[in-house]
Each structure stands twice: as C-alpha cells, then as structure tokens.
Design an enzyme around this catalytic site. Structure first.
Site, PDB file in Angstrom:
ATOM      1  N   HIS A  61       0.891  -1.234  -0.129  1.00  0.00           N
ATOM      2  CA  HIS A  61       0.067  -0.054  -0.052  1.00  0.00           C
ATOM      3  C   HIS A  61       0.834   1.239  -0.153  1.00  0.00           C
ATOM      4  O   HIS A  61       0.371   2.452  -0.403  1.00  0.00           O
ATOM      5  CB  HIS A  61      -0.788   0.034   1.165  1.00  0.00           C
ATOM      6  CG  HIS A  61      -0.502   0.514   2.401  1.00  0.00           C
ATOM      7  ND1 HIS A  61       0.191  -0.416   3.544  1.00  0.00           N
ATOM      8  CD2 HIS A  61      -0.414   1.712   3.158  1.00  0.00           C
ATOM      9  CE1 HIS A  61       0.521   0.082   4.382  1.00  0.00           C
ATOM     10  NE2 HIS A  61       0.162   1.499   4.196  1.00  0.00           N
ATOM     11  N   GLU A  65       3.404   5.437  -3.048  1.00  0.00           N
ATOM     12  CA  GLU A  65       3.397   6.774  -2.482  1.00  0.00           C
ATOM     13  C   GLU A  65       4.952   7.073  -2.021  1.00  0.00           C
ATOM     14  O   GLU A  65       5.413   8.008  -2.050  1.00  0.00           O
ATOM     15  CB  GLU A  65       2.568   6.678  -1.137  1.00  0.00           C
ATOM     16  CG  GLU A  65       2.264   8.145  -0.615  1.00  0.00           C
ATOM     17  CD  GLU A  65       0.866   8.042   0.157  1.00  0.00           C
ATOM     18  OE1 GLU A  65       0.130   7.619   0.103  1.00  0.00           O
ATOM     19  OE2 GLU A  65       1.364   8.379   1.438  1.00  0.00           O
ATOM     20  N   ASP A  66       5.740   5.974  -1.734  1.00  0.00           N
ATOM     21  CA  ASP A  66       7.025   6.450  -0.887  1.00  0.00           C
ATOM     22  C   ASP A  66       8.382   5.470  -1.578  1.00  0.00           C
ATOM     23  O   ASP A  66       9.494   5.826  -1.199  1.00  0.00           O
ATOM     24  CB  ASP A  66       7.091   5.608   0.439  1.00  0.00           C
ATOM     25  CG  ASP A  66       5.960   6.159   1.310  1.00  0.00           C
ATOM     26  OD1 ASP A  66       5.674   7.327   1.155  1.00  0.00           O
ATOM     27  OD2 ASP A  66       5.496   5.607   2.501  1.00  0.00           O
TER      28      ASP A  66
HETATM   29  N1  LIG Z   1       3.230   6.575  13.593  1.00  0.00           N
HETATM   30  C1  LIG Z   1       3.974   6.675  12.971  1.00  0.00           C
HETATM   31  N2  LIG Z   1       4.005   7.093  11.721  1.00  0.00           N
HETATM   32  C2  LIG Z   1       4.923   6.937  10.792  1.00  0.00           C
HETATM   33  C3  LIG Z   1       6.275   6.559  11.450  1.00  0.00           C
HETATM   34  N3  LIG Z   1       7.294   6.639  10.547  1.00  0.00           N
HETATM   35  C4  LIG Z   1       6.653   6.876   9.435  1.00  0.00           C
HETATM   36  N4  LIG Z   1       5.500   7.191   9.470  1.00  0.00           N
HETATM   37  C5  LIG Z   1       4.462   7.430   8.446  1.00  0.00           C
HETATM   38  O1  LIG Z   1       4.064   8.855   8.594  1.00  0.00           O
HETATM   39  C6  LIG Z   1       2.743   9.094   8.040  1.00  0.00           C
HETATM   40  C7  LIG Z   1       1.984  10.055   9.083  1.00  0.00           C
HETATM   41  O2  LIG Z   1       2.699  11.124   9.211  1.00  0.00           O
HETATM   42  P1  LIG Z   1       2.048  12.421   8.426  1.00  0.00           P
HETATM   43  O3  LIG Z   1       2.601  13.669   9.013  1.00  0.00           O
HETATM   44  O4  LIG Z   1       0.409  12.413   8.202  1.00  0.00           O
HETATM   45  O5  LIG Z   1       2.727  12.232   6.955  1.00  0.00           O
HETATM   46  P2  LIG Z   1       3.948  12.718   6.361  1.00  0.00           P
HETATM   47  O6  LIG Z   1       5.045  13.265   7.292  1.00  0.00           O
HETATM   48  O7  LIG Z   1       4.495  11.525   5.434  1.00  0.00           O
HETATM   49  O8  LIG Z   1       3.506  13.721   5.628  1.00  0.00           O
HETATM   50  C8  LIG Z   1       2.222   7.793   7.802  1.00  0.00           C
HETATM   51  O9  LIG Z   1       1.951   7.529   6.484  1.00  0.00           O
HETATM   52  P3  LIG Z   1       0.953   6.526   5.795  1.00  0.00           P
HETATM   53  O10 LIG Z   1       1.049   5.091   6.152  1.00  0.00           O
HETATM   54  O11 LIG Z   1       0.863   6.754   4.316  1.00  0.00           O
HETATM   55  O12 LIG Z   1      -0.381   7.126   6.333  1.00  0.00           O
HETATM   56  P4  LIG Z   1      -1.405   8.461   6.572  1.00  0.00           P
HETATM   57  O13 LIG Z   1      -1.013   8.826   7.525  1.00  0.00           O
HETATM   58  O14 LIG Z   1      -0.832   9.171   5.327  1.00  0.00           O
HETATM   59  O15 LIG Z   1      -2.721   8.003   6.149  1.00  0.00           O
HETATM   60  C9  LIG Z   1       2.927   6.631   8.502  1.00  0.00           C
HETATM   61  O16 LIG Z   1       3.018   5.435   8.022  1.00  0.00           O
HETATM   62  C10 LIG Z   1       6.580   6.304  12.954  1.00  0.00           C
HETATM   63  O17 LIG Z   1       7.428   5.769  13.236  1.00  0.00           O
HETATM   64  N5  LIG Z   1       5.104   6.426  13.695  1.00  0.00           N
HETATM   65 MN   LIG Z   2       0.597   3.220   5.683  1.00  0.00          MN
END
Ligand SMILES: Nc1nc2c(ncn2[C@@H]2O[C@H](COP(=O)(O)OP(=O)(O)O)[C@@H](OP(=O)(O)OP(=O)(O)O)[C@H]2O)c(=O)[nH]1
Ligand SMILES: [Mn+2]
Length: 179
Positions: A61, A65-66
């Site tokens: 998923h 994006e990454d």
């Molecule tokens: N809680 C947490 N999140 C982390 C960590 N490392 C990376 N992430 C990722 O960071 C995203 C949430 O932070 P945001 O501030 O919303 O995103 P951004 O920095 O990438 O713009 C999530 O992306 P995503 O999975 O694409 O989901 P979404 O929030 O965009 O829906 C999450 O998977 C971590 O150590 N803890």
């Molecule tokens: Mn995710």
C-alpha cells in the site's frame, strides 16, 4: 505450500525490496517494511480477512507513495485488482500536505470495500505506533491533530469491519476524540 502462500511471499518480498532503504520515523529508525507487514497482519489476525488481494494491497500500500514503484508496474506484476486497490489508497503527490489530508477525508466514503479495509488497518497500525513511540520531532499537538484527522477519515470508512472499527474507536476514546 498453497498457491496463496506463494503469492503472499512474492508480494512481501517485492515490498521489502522496494522499501529496503526506508526507515520509520521512530528513534530506533525501524525498517519501514514492518509497517506494511503489520497492516496486512492486522487484516488477517484481527480483521479475519482472508481475501488475498486485500492482503497483497496491504503489503504494497505504500510502495507507490514512498518508493519508485508505479501503478503500471504493480499491474504488470500483481494484476489489475491489486494495482487498483493500491491506487485507491495512494495520496496524490502533486497536492499540498493539507490538500492531501482533506482528500483522504473526502474520498474515504467512496472507496471500494476492499480499499476501506486497507485504510482502516493502515490507520489502526499508525495510531498504535504513535502510542508506542512518538515519531521524531512530533509535538503533543501534532500527535493530537493526527488523531483528530484520522477520526475524520475513519468516520467515512465505517460499516466495513466491526473488529477493526472497535479497536479504532477505543484509541480515539483514550484521546477524547469523538468518532
Ligand atoms: N505513527 C508513525 N507513523 C510513521 C512513522 N514513520 C513513518 N510514519 C508514516 O508517517 C505518516 C503519518 O505522518 P504524516 O505527517 O501524516 O505524513 P507525512 O509526514 O509523510 O506527510 C504515515 O503515512 P501513511 O502510512 O501513508 O498513512 P497516512 O497517515 O498518510 O494515512 C505513517 O506510515 C512512525 O514511526 N510512527
Ligand atoms: Mn501506510
């Protein structure tokens, strides 16, 4: 070994290679692949999901994006359904961060049932991860904002999986956030 197991191994291997240089934002810099694997595991172990395409989409998923992965590449390797599901949960990189967040809230109710499942498990994993360890540089305010925004997204995903929604509701309640 069943053909589903072979397919899942192929998928998790693809995701691991794509995310090989990426780390989570926690202090230990956990390898990023723990997240997609954990999202797929939430779906199978807590959501009771056995739909192989949903589990594959969960593993893949965040690849578009990454990483350098394209939807076309996913379609060629894993087929149209899996590629479409990943597309559904992929943010539009051309948009600003705020617009991306708004889009997630807007799109959630219109997503397919399979994509809603992936989205629910993604949010559940990330909220649990924040509770485990605050991402590097996040203030308490940013954490609370993430919970408030996540609740807005999850609101549009309701009626999809009672077990996952129950766990999410409990996490929001702990933060005083209404679902
Ligand atoms: N809680 C947490 N999140 C982390 C960590 N490392 C990376 N992430 C990722 O960071 C995203 C949430 O932070 P945001 O501030 O919303 O995103 P951004 O920095 O990438 O713009 C999530 O992306 P995503 O999975 O694409 O989901 P979404 O929030 O965009 O829906 C999450 O998977 C971590 O150590 N803890
Ligand atoms: Mn995710």
């Amino acid at each position: 070994m069943s053909s589903d197991s072979v397919i899942l191994l192929e998928t998790v291997n693809f995701a691991a290679e794509k995310h090989r240089n990426q780390r989570r934002k926690d202090a230990e810099q956990t390898p990023y692949i723990t997240h997609p694997i954990g999202v797929a595991r939430i779906l199978s172990h807590e959501g009771g999901i056995t739909d192989i395409e949903v589990l594959q989409a969960a593993l893949l998923h965040d690849t578009v994006e990454d990483t350098d992965t394209s939807i076309g590449e996913l379609q060629a390797v894993f087929g149209q359904t899996v590629a479409r599901l990943v597309q559904e949960v992929t943010d539009d990189k051309a948009l600003s961060k705020e617009e991306t967040k708004r889009q997630q809230v807007e799109y959630a109710p219109h997503a397919s049932h399979q994509a809603k499942l992936v989205k629910l498990a993604d949010k559940l994993y990330n909220l649990r991860d924040i509770n485990r360890c605050t991402p590097t540089g996040w203030t308490a305010g940013r954490v609370q904002e993430y919970f408030v925004w996540s609740a807005q997204v999850v609101r549009g995903l309701r009626g999809t999986n009672p077990a996952l929604e129950g766990h999410l509701e409990e996490l929001f309640k702990q933060r005083g956030v209404e679902l």
